[in-house]
Design a protein around this motif. Sequence first.
Motif, PDB file in Angstrom:
ATOM      1  N   GLU A 348       0.201  37.837  37.163  1.00 36.75           N
ATOM      2  CA  GLU A 348      -0.273  38.384  38.448  1.00 36.75           C
ATOM      3  C   GLU A 348       0.583  39.575  38.887  1.00 36.75           C
ATOM      4  N   GLU A 349       1.877  39.517  38.582  1.00 37.24           N
ATOM      5  CA  GLU A 349       2.743  40.661  38.920  1.00 37.24           C
ATOM      6  C   GLU A 349       2.359  41.894  38.094  1.00 37.24           C
ATOM      7  N   LEU A 350       1.994  41.646  36.833  1.00 37.55           N
ATOM      8  CA  LEU A 350       1.659  42.777  35.949  1.00 37.55           C
ATOM      9  C   LEU A 350       0.233  43.278  36.160  1.00 37.55           C
ATOM     10  N   ALA A 351      -0.647  42.383  36.652  1.00 41.12           N
ATOM     11  CA  ALA A 351      -2.050  42.760  36.849  1.00 41.12           C
ATOM     12  C   ALA A 351      -2.115  43.939  37.810  1.00 41.12           C
ATOM     13  N   ILE A 352      -3.001  44.852  37.565  1.00 43.12           N
ATOM     14  CA  ILE A 352      -3.238  46.036  38.400  1.00 43.12           C
ATOM     15  C   ILE A 352      -2.140  47.095  38.259  1.00 43.12           C
ATOM     16  N   THR A 353      -0.875  46.678  38.193  1.00 42.96           N
ATOM     17  CA  THR A 353       0.195  47.682  38.244  1.00 42.96           C
ATOM     18  C   THR A 353       0.925  47.884  36.925  1.00 42.96           C
ATOM     19  N   GLY A 354       0.770  46.956  35.980  1.00 44.58           N
ATOM     20  CA  GLY A 354       1.610  47.035  34.791  1.00 44.58           C
ATOM     21  C   GLY A 354       3.072  46.884  35.199  1.00 44.58           C
ATOM     22  N   ALA A 355       3.964  47.325  34.329  1.00 48.88           N
ATOM     23  CA  ALA A 355       5.390  47.133  34.614  1.00 48.88           C
ATOM     24  C   ALA A 355       5.937  48.281  35.461  1.00 48.88           C
ATOM     25  N   HIS A 356       5.234  48.573  36.548  1.00 46.24           N
ATOM     26  CA  HIS A 356       5.685  49.610  37.481  1.00 46.24           C
ATOM     27  C   HIS A 356       5.801  49.022  38.869  1.00 46.24           C
ATOM     28  N   PRO A 357       6.606  49.633  39.732  1.00 50.33           N
ATOM     29  CA  PRO A 357       6.695  49.118  41.093  1.00 50.33           C
ATOM     30  C   PRO A 357       5.362  49.235  41.824  1.00 50.33           C
ATOM     31  N   ARG A 358       5.174  48.339  42.760  1.00 52.22           N
ATOM     32  CA  ARG A 358       3.926  48.297  43.516  1.00 52.22           C
ATOM     33  C   ARG A 358       4.305  48.360  44.995  1.00 52.22           C
ATOM     34  N   VAL A 359       3.659  49.248  45.734  1.00 51.86           N
ATOM     35  CA  VAL A 359       3.910  49.325  47.170  1.00 51.86           C
ATOM     36  C   VAL A 359       2.590  49.114  47.891  1.00 51.86           C
ATOM     37  N   VAL A 360       2.554  48.117  48.768  1.00 54.76           N
ATOM     38  CA  VAL A 360       1.334  47.794  49.511  1.00 54.76           C
ATOM     39  C   VAL A 360       1.682  47.869  50.991  1.00 54.76           C
ATOM     40  N   GLY A 361       0.979  48.702  51.755  1.00 54.89           N
ATOM     41  CA  GLY A 361       1.297  48.744  53.180  1.00 54.89           C
ATOM     42  C   GLY A 361       0.692  49.924  53.912  1.00 54.89           C
ATOM     43  N   SER A 362       1.143  50.082  55.154  1.00 55.68           N
ATOM     44  CA  SER A 362       0.673  51.177  56.009  1.00 55.68           C
ATOM     45  C   SER A 362       1.276  52.490  55.506  1.00 55.68           C
ATOM     46  N   PRO A 363       0.784  53.633  56.000  1.00 57.38           N
ATOM     47  CA  PRO A 363       1.365  54.920  55.594  1.00 57.38           C
ATOM     48  C   PRO A 363       2.879  54.967  55.809  1.00 57.38           C
ATOM     49  N   THR A 364       3.366  54.410  56.912  1.00 58.47           N
ATOM     50  CA  THR A 364       4.817  54.438  57.171  1.00 58.47           C
ATOM     51  C   THR A 364       5.561  53.592  56.146  1.00 58.47           C
ATOM     52  N   THR A 365       5.051  52.399  55.891  1.00 61.96           N
ATOM     53  CA  THR A 365       5.705  51.510  54.916  1.00 61.96           C
ATOM     54  C   THR A 365       5.771  52.193  53.551  1.00 61.96           C
ATOM     55  N   VAL A 366       4.649  52.772  53.145  1.00 69.40           N
ATOM     56  CA  VAL A 366       4.595  53.378  51.806  1.00 69.40           C
ATOM     57  C   VAL A 366       5.501  54.615  51.743  1.00 69.40           C
ATOM     58  N   ALA A 367       5.429  55.448  52.768  1.00 65.23           N
ATOM     59  CA  ALA A 367       6.254  56.668  52.758  1.00 65.23           C
ATOM     60  C   ALA A 367       7.742  56.314  52.742  1.00 65.23           C
ATOM     61  N   ASP A 368       8.121  55.280  53.490  1.00 63.53           N
ATOM     62  CA  ASP A 368       9.528  54.845  53.475  1.00 63.53           C
ATOM     63  C   ASP A 368       9.948  54.413  52.069  1.00 63.53           C
ATOM     64  N   ALA A 369       9.061  53.631  51.429  1.00 67.44           N
ATOM     65  CA  ALA A 369       9.381  53.142  50.079  1.00 67.44           C
ATOM     66  C   ALA A 369       9.509  54.313  49.102  1.00 67.44           C
ATOM     67  N   MET A 370       8.625  55.303  49.250  1.00 69.20           N
ATOM     68  CA  MET A 370       8.692  56.463  48.339  1.00 69.20           C
ATOM     69  C   MET A 370       9.981  57.248  48.575  1.00 69.20           C
ATOM     70  N   GLU A 371      10.343  57.409  49.818  1.00 71.20           N
ATOM     71  CA  GLU A 371      11.588  58.147  50.107  1.00 71.20           C
ATOM     72  C   GLU A 371      12.792  57.416  49.530  1.00 71.20           C
ATOM     73  N   ARG A 372      12.726  56.063  49.583  1.00 77.74           N
ATOM     74  CA  ARG A 372      13.827  55.275  49.029  1.00 77.74           C
ATOM     75  C   ARG A 372      13.926  55.518  47.513  1.00 77.74           C
ATOM     76  N   TRP A 373      12.764  55.567  46.866  1.00 78.45           N
ATOM     77  CA  TRP A 373      12.781  55.825  45.420  1.00 78.45           C
ATOM     78  C   TRP A 373      13.347  57.212  45.115  1.00 78.45           C
ATOM     79  N   ILE A 374      12.943  58.195  45.912  1.00 78.00           N
ATOM     80  CA  ILE A 374      13.460  59.556  45.680  1.00 78.00           C
ATOM     81  C   ILE A 374      14.990  59.562  45.839  1.00 78.00           C
ATOM     82  N   ASP A 375      15.456  58.924  46.904  1.00 77.62           N
ATOM     83  CA  ASP A 375      16.901  58.937  47.185  1.00 77.62           C
ATOM     84  C   ASP A 375      17.684  58.087  46.189  1.00 77.62           C
TER      85      ASP A 375
END
Length: 453
Positions: A348-375
């Motif tokens: 179930e963890e691999l379904a849909i996303t494969g072995a990549h991170p998955r972010v599910v949420g509002s625009p703020t939640t997702v943007a925060d997670a992306m900024e964390r990855w960049i940093d």
Amino acid sequence: MTAPGHLAPGLWRHPSQEKQDLAHWVRLAKILDEAKFHGLFFADVLGIYDVYGGPSNNGPALQAAAQIPILDVSLMISAMAYATTGLSFGVTASTTYEHPYQVARRYSTLDQITDGRIGWNVVTSYLQSAAESYGFDEQIQHDERYNKADEFMDVTYKLWEQSWEDGAVQADSKWVYADAEKVHKINHVGKYYKCAGPNLVDPTPQRTPFILQAGASKAGQAFAAAHAEAMFLPGMVPEKTRAVVDSVKAQLPRYGRSEDSMRFLAGIFICVDETDEKAQRKFQDLLQYADLEGTAALFGGWSGTDLSQFSDDEDFAFRGPTAIQSMIAAWTATAPSGLKWTKRRVLEELAITGAHPRVVGSPTTVADAMERWIDEAGVDGFNISYATTPGTFEDLVKYLWPELRRRGVLQTEYAGKTMRENYLQDGGGPSVREGHPAKQYHAQSNPKFRQWG
Ligand SMILES: Cc1cc2nc3c(=O)[nH]c(=O)nc-3n(C[C@H](O)[C@H](O)[C@H](O)COP(=O)(O)O)c2cc1C
């Protein structure tokens, strides 16, 4: 991927999934172009995922449309390019099964018809089923595949950079189309390839297409440091990805390349909606269509491990294949403690996303997670996978783009005409950068090649 399912086996059944005819791919390209995505990246494989329940068991992959059927995307790029103006296209080709002479011609053609908006995702391939269909009993050993790839690159660089000098085409003069004095054979003779040349196509906007690569093994990293201008990174948590980024960056000087001659992109899946709750509900809806047998088939092809030998209740955190153990170690850092990692849960963890991170949420939640990855991971951007097309991308544009624009981290115009200019954004023009191994063959930069008639 030009298949009904790439990392999300079974999602072809989702009611929002369009039939993937040519009009679909053109529509997707236009959506991305208007939203100023840098590129549309097409992964590719050359065999069927047949390890799960195997050996040679095609059933689960076929039932779930797990990376099969898979069309040759290079034949569809022209339509997508014609309908767009700034979007680039990453097209995958394997150095293990193709010939450099043929690949050089294909990418020159693509570079010509897209006006330089083309990149080559260089892969060495990993499926035994591909080996068997290309005339081998066994796959070539992992590191040997990278050695072969190195020579493959060398041949293509010679064809693209050396065989036609700048100014060889003189179509403006009355009698001469191309000046034979300025078009050279390459006469390559190596361990794996013999190729006389010249390239069948005259110089194109980028000459050498923008080079993309993924592969985090020792040999894969060395290959990336030598050749890649953008690298895709595996990793479920930012710190692990950062280790690969740092390691590849540290190797660049060895090849005479500067740090800003390469971009790092993390794989990620994003499910976004107005609120966290709505996004979670959307993800649960997608999950209903995921085919776990198809997911197990993909995992079998990636890792070589047949999960059908394990019962549904075994706790993989304590026993299980090495590839799963390292994934669980990464997931555990982000998941609630005390979970039992059964086969079903892992799939179930691999379904849909494969072995990549998955972010599910509002625009703020997702943007925060992306900024964390960049940093934290030190990446420059993302390779965003999807559950459905164009659904996943339409959601990004509708919900996430306004938030990213508000934060000033999303481009509003393309930086240049070609893929290289748009990805590197260093003002360096459409050609490969100084220090890149292709550059040494450019006839104008190295006069010694002019004597090779
Ligand atoms: C984001 C991403 C995209 C990839 N795309 C492809 C692909 O389209 N085709 C392919 O054969 N391999 C693909 N791979 C696999 C890599 O080319 C490589 O074989 C794999 O990451 C293992 O590399 P390594 O053996 O150097 O660790 C991809 C890997 C990643 C992380």
